[in-house]
Design a protein around this motif. Structure first.
Motif, PDB file in Angstrom:
ATOM      1  N   VAL A 154      -5.922   5.099  -3.149  1.00 13.84           N
ATOM      2  CA  VAL A 154      -6.259   3.837  -2.495  1.00 13.84           C
ATOM      3  C   VAL A 154      -7.502   3.979  -1.625  1.00 13.84           C
ATOM      4  CG1 VAL A 154      -5.435   2.092  -0.851  1.00 13.84           C
ATOM      5  CG2 VAL A 154      -3.834   3.122  -2.495  1.00 13.84           C
ATOM      6  N   VAL A 172      -7.981  -1.734  -0.580  1.00 15.64           N
ATOM      7  CA  VAL A 172      -7.348  -2.584   0.419  1.00 15.64           C
ATOM      8  C   VAL A 172      -8.333  -2.761   1.572  1.00 15.64           C
ATOM      9  CG1 VAL A 172      -5.337  -2.976   1.883  1.00 15.64           C
ATOM     10  CG2 VAL A 172      -5.102  -1.627  -0.215  1.00 15.64           C
ATOM     11  N   TRP A 204      -9.168   2.543   1.510  1.00 19.26           N
ATOM     12  CA  TRP A 204      -8.543   1.907   2.689  1.00 19.26           C
ATOM     13  C   TRP A 204      -9.642   1.573   3.690  1.00 19.26           C
ATOM     14  CZ3 TRP A 204      -4.013  -0.148   4.000  1.00 19.26           C
ATOM     15  CH2 TRP A 204      -3.590  -0.176   5.323  1.00 19.26           C
ATOM     16  N   TRP A 250      -6.260  -7.379  -1.305  1.00 20.68           N
ATOM     17  CA  TRP A 250      -5.826  -6.374  -2.273  1.00 20.68           C
ATOM     18  C   TRP A 250      -6.634  -6.532  -3.558  1.00 20.68           C
ATOM     19  CZ3 TRP A 250      -1.945  -2.627  -2.005  1.00 20.68           C
ATOM     20  CH2 TRP A 250      -1.549  -2.065  -3.209  1.00 20.68           C
ATOM     21  N   ARG A 290      -0.723   6.391  -6.817  1.00 16.43           N
ATOM     22  CA  ARG A 290      -2.016   5.727  -6.954  1.00 16.43           C
ATOM     23  C   ARG A 290      -2.923   6.128  -5.783  1.00 16.43           C
ATOM     24  NH1 ARG A 290      -1.442  -0.403  -8.341  1.00 16.43           N
ATOM     25  NH2 ARG A 290      -3.166   0.080  -9.755  1.00 16.43           N
ATOM     26  N   ALA A 336       2.281   1.782  -3.439  1.00 17.52           N
ATOM     27  CA  ALA A 336       1.259   2.256  -4.374  1.00 17.52           C
ATOM     28  C   ALA A 336       0.999   3.747  -4.184  1.00 17.52           C
ATOM     29  CB  ALA A 336      -0.029   1.454  -4.187  1.00 17.52           C
ATOM     30  N   THR A 359       0.828  -1.206   0.000  1.00 11.19           N
ATOM     31  CA  THR A 359       0.000   0.000   0.000  1.00 11.19           C
ATOM     32  C   THR A 359       0.860   1.252   0.000  1.00 11.19           C
ATOM     33  OG1 THR A 359      -1.739  -1.178   1.218  1.00 11.19           O
ATOM     34  CG2 THR A 359      -1.867   1.220   1.171  1.00 11.19           C
ATOM     35  N   GLU A 414      -7.188  -4.766  -7.379  1.00  9.80           N
ATOM     36  CA  GLU A 414      -6.786  -3.839  -8.431  1.00  9.80           C
ATOM     37  C   GLU A 414      -7.989  -3.535  -9.309  1.00  9.80           C
ATOM     38  OE1 GLU A 414      -3.965  -2.373  -9.396  1.00  9.80           O
ATOM     39  OE2 GLU A 414      -2.440  -3.291  -8.079  1.00  9.80           O
ATOM     40  N   VAL A 451      -6.945   1.305  -6.357  1.00 11.07           N
ATOM     41  CA  VAL A 451      -6.728   0.116  -5.533  1.00 11.07           C
ATOM     42  C   VAL A 451      -7.705   0.131  -4.372  1.00 11.07           C
ATOM     43  CG1 VAL A 451      -5.066  -1.064  -4.018  1.00 11.07           C
ATOM     44  CG2 VAL A 451      -4.270  -0.012  -6.136  1.00 11.07           C
TER      45      VAL A 451
END
Length: 608
Positions: A414, A582, A416, A587, A412, A407, A404, A589, A580
């Motif tokens: 994310v 998480v 979370w 994970w 990127r 990334a 993470t 994508e 992404v």
């Protein structure tokens, strides 16, 4: 002893459950129904609180509602009589709802509680607190202070709109009140309405717009709309407002005063409306600072607790600290009506039942506000599989942290999703969207392609508590994003990411994505004990970049509540431009997902 607190039937319904004085669970109904600011009876939130604590409703010792409906009805009647015959339309609109539902709230509550558990019996166990006392209790009892001044400010409860009081040990009292229709919260909401935003949800937009303007209308406001005394007490000239008797916040006289029509929602924001935002924000700050100063002097104590919707004005809170009004400040993270559920339960425990509270500690009793639903590793995998998610199970936290952080360093964005959901309006690292704050383009992408919201809206930074003074002109705890502070000008060793050039008219800063146009940021400090996983992610990002700060915005899109479940997170992920997702150690994508599962969140969006 178990006590269930409930707030409902106006906006931001919620439930909170305490056990022997300790907060065990709290959540807003909107997170379950997916209706933002849901005002309905919080059946889902109550059911979840009971499930989390492993008890039935019939096993609860006390159930308490956060306000007193008879006093609110008294205010409605007396207001109509005071302004009659003006306001008959508003009165006639409100009466059927009151006479059929709200006036007989004990019966309504019992009916809904029995629907959750047929064995629940009132038997004197259903209690009612006062609205502003619930706010005061929500601020003082979870605070780390044994003694503190307590200030509550919002739109209106039963009669009170502002209160000052004092807490010591288990004792808490309100000493002074300002009554409806004189309300700082409603004054701010009137400008929110006039500037084209939605009342009860758009006030933070007005606060974000303010730094773009010049406060040239301050004296006009003080000369015509609000008479402010040295101790912060105030009175409004009701000739300019319609909220007491009408169906709108302002009237034609208000328009003539400023020489402007009310802005229509989603239209272009002309500079004059930015100036209005800047002006009412300045007036609000001055009143809050004066009220806080008077509260501290009256209490003879320099620790201050804040609650009520106006306590979510983090710019004003920052002024309270910068002006040296108080030594320490605690703001209830669920400062609005949702927090009233918690406050009412704590008031019953400490005052009705006479139970002592713990002595002062170094941290508060809100547990970081991580009080909502959480999911096990197995549950996450099963739920993601059920909705068709394609994922990799990273197996260990170390793998998740490393991947993470890299990334994020690569630019990127994310989603979370970790641990228990936050209680209150702000994501604090468990239901968050994260990004690299060194990249200016991140702010535009987040606003336009992920959050689908206005381009002027700022984003908050999260930083480890031990690093905060190196990056911000601030050296204290701010775990709940309740305070705005200036960003330091130096990079402090951070490696520069691509495309960090400041935009025209912006303050030069090493973290432009979280720096507002006035050089400030609404910051969250992250403690290793309260949220170790998020703290470790910040450390892992710093190892790669030299920067311990991340953009942290709530995991939702405009007009929708923060995500609650893995399914909510996956749907949001598939409906916006996140790279992404998480969830725990799973994970996902975006490029790996089934294109047929892409959702149109713009189509479904409920504009707030």
């Amino acid at each position: 002893m178990r006590i269930l607190g409930i707030s409902a039937l106006y906006h931001d319904s919620a439930a909170a459950l305490i056990e022997d004085g300790r907060l065990k669970a709290a959540a807003q109904e909107e997170r379950f129904t997916r209706i933002k600011h849901d005002a309905s009876f919080p059946a889902n939130a109550i059911a979840w609180c009971l499930e989390e604590t492993g008890c039935r409703l019939s096993e609860i010792d006390w159930v308490v509602f956060y306000e007193k409906p008879w006093l609110k009805f008294e205010r409605l009647l007396e207001t109509y009589l005071a302004f009659a015959p003006r306001g008959f339309r508003s009165f006639a609109t409100a009466m059927p709802v009151w006479l059929s539902e709200k006036l007989f709230q004990r019966h309504l509550l019992r009916t809904n509680l029995n629907a959750l558990d047929p064995d629940f019996e009132d038997r004197g166990r259903l209690l009612f607190s006062e609205h502003h006392f619930s706010h005061a209790a929500s601020a003082f009892y979870p605070s780390p202070f044994d003694r503190a001044a307590v200030l509550t400010i919002d739109g209106v409860g039963e009669w009170a709109t502002t209160t000052t009081g004092f807490g010591s040990g288990r004792d808490l009292g309100i000493h002074k009140e300002i009554h409806f229709p004189h309300s700082l919260g409603l004054l701010y909401s009137a400008f929110t309405y006039f500037c084209g935003f939605k009342v009860n949800s758009g006030e933070y937009k007005l606060m974000g717009l303010a730094p773009y303007g010049t406060p040239r209308f301050v004296q006009t406001i003080l000369d015509n709309l609000v008479d402010v005394k040295p101790d912060g007490s105030f009175r409004l000239d009701m000739q300019y407002f319609d909220y007491a008797t009408g169906l709108t916040m302002t009237n034609a006289r208000f328009e003539r005063l400023f020489g402007l029509p009310r802005r229509t929602p989603d239209s272009r924001i002309d500079p004059a409306y930015m100036d209005l935002a800047a002006s009412i924000q300045r007036v609000t700050e001055e009143i809050v600072v004066s009220l806080a100063r008077a509260s501290v002097l009256e209490a003879g104590c320099r620790d201050l607790c804040l609650a009520g919707g106006v306590a979510l004005n983090c710019v004003a809170n920052g002024r309270v600290l910068r002006d040296g009004v108080a030594d320490r400040l605690f703001v209830q993270p669920a400062a609005g009506d949702a927090g009233g559920a918690l406050g009412s339960a704590l008031a019953v425990y400490h005052l009705h039942c006479g139970a002592e509270r713990p002595g002062p500690t170094t941290s508060d009793a809100m547990l970081g506000a991580y009080l909502g639903p959480g999911f096990s590793d197995q549950q996450i995998g099963e739920r993601l599989t059920a909705v068709g998610g394609r994922f990799t199970h990273l197996r260990t936290e170390a793998n998740a942290m490393s991947r993470t952080a890299q990334a994020l360093a690569d630019g990127r964005i994310v989603g979370w999703f970790q641990g228990r959901m936050e209680f209150g309006p702000r994501a604090l690292g468990n239901r968050s969207i994260l990004a690299d704050p060194r990249r200016l383009e991140v702010q535009e992408r987040l606003n336009q392609r992920i959050k689908y919201r206005e381009s002027f809206r700022p984003f908050a930074p999260s930083v480890p508590r031990e690093r905060v003074s190196r990056w911000f002109e601030f050296d204290a705890e701010s775990p709940y994003m309740a305070v705005v502070a200036p960003v330091t000008e130096q990079c402090n060793g951070a490696s520069q990411a691509p495309l960090t050039a400041s935009g025209e008219g912006r303050v030069s800063t090493p973290i432009p994505a979280v720096t507002h146009v006035d050089g400030t940021a609404r910051l969250q400090t992250v403690d290793a004990e309260t949220n170790p996983r998020f703290h470790r992610l910040l450390a892992a990002f710093e190892e790669r970049t030299g920067c311990p700060v991340l953009v942290n915005t709530s995991f939702n899109v405009r007009g929708m509540p923060i995500v609650c479940t893995p399914e909510d997170a996956f749907r949001c992920f598939m409906g916006c431009d996140l790279d992404v997702l998480v969830i725990g150690d799973y994970w996902l994508e975006k490029a790996d997902q089934d294109p047929s599962l892409v959702t149109d969140l713009v189509r479904d969006m409920r504009v707030d």
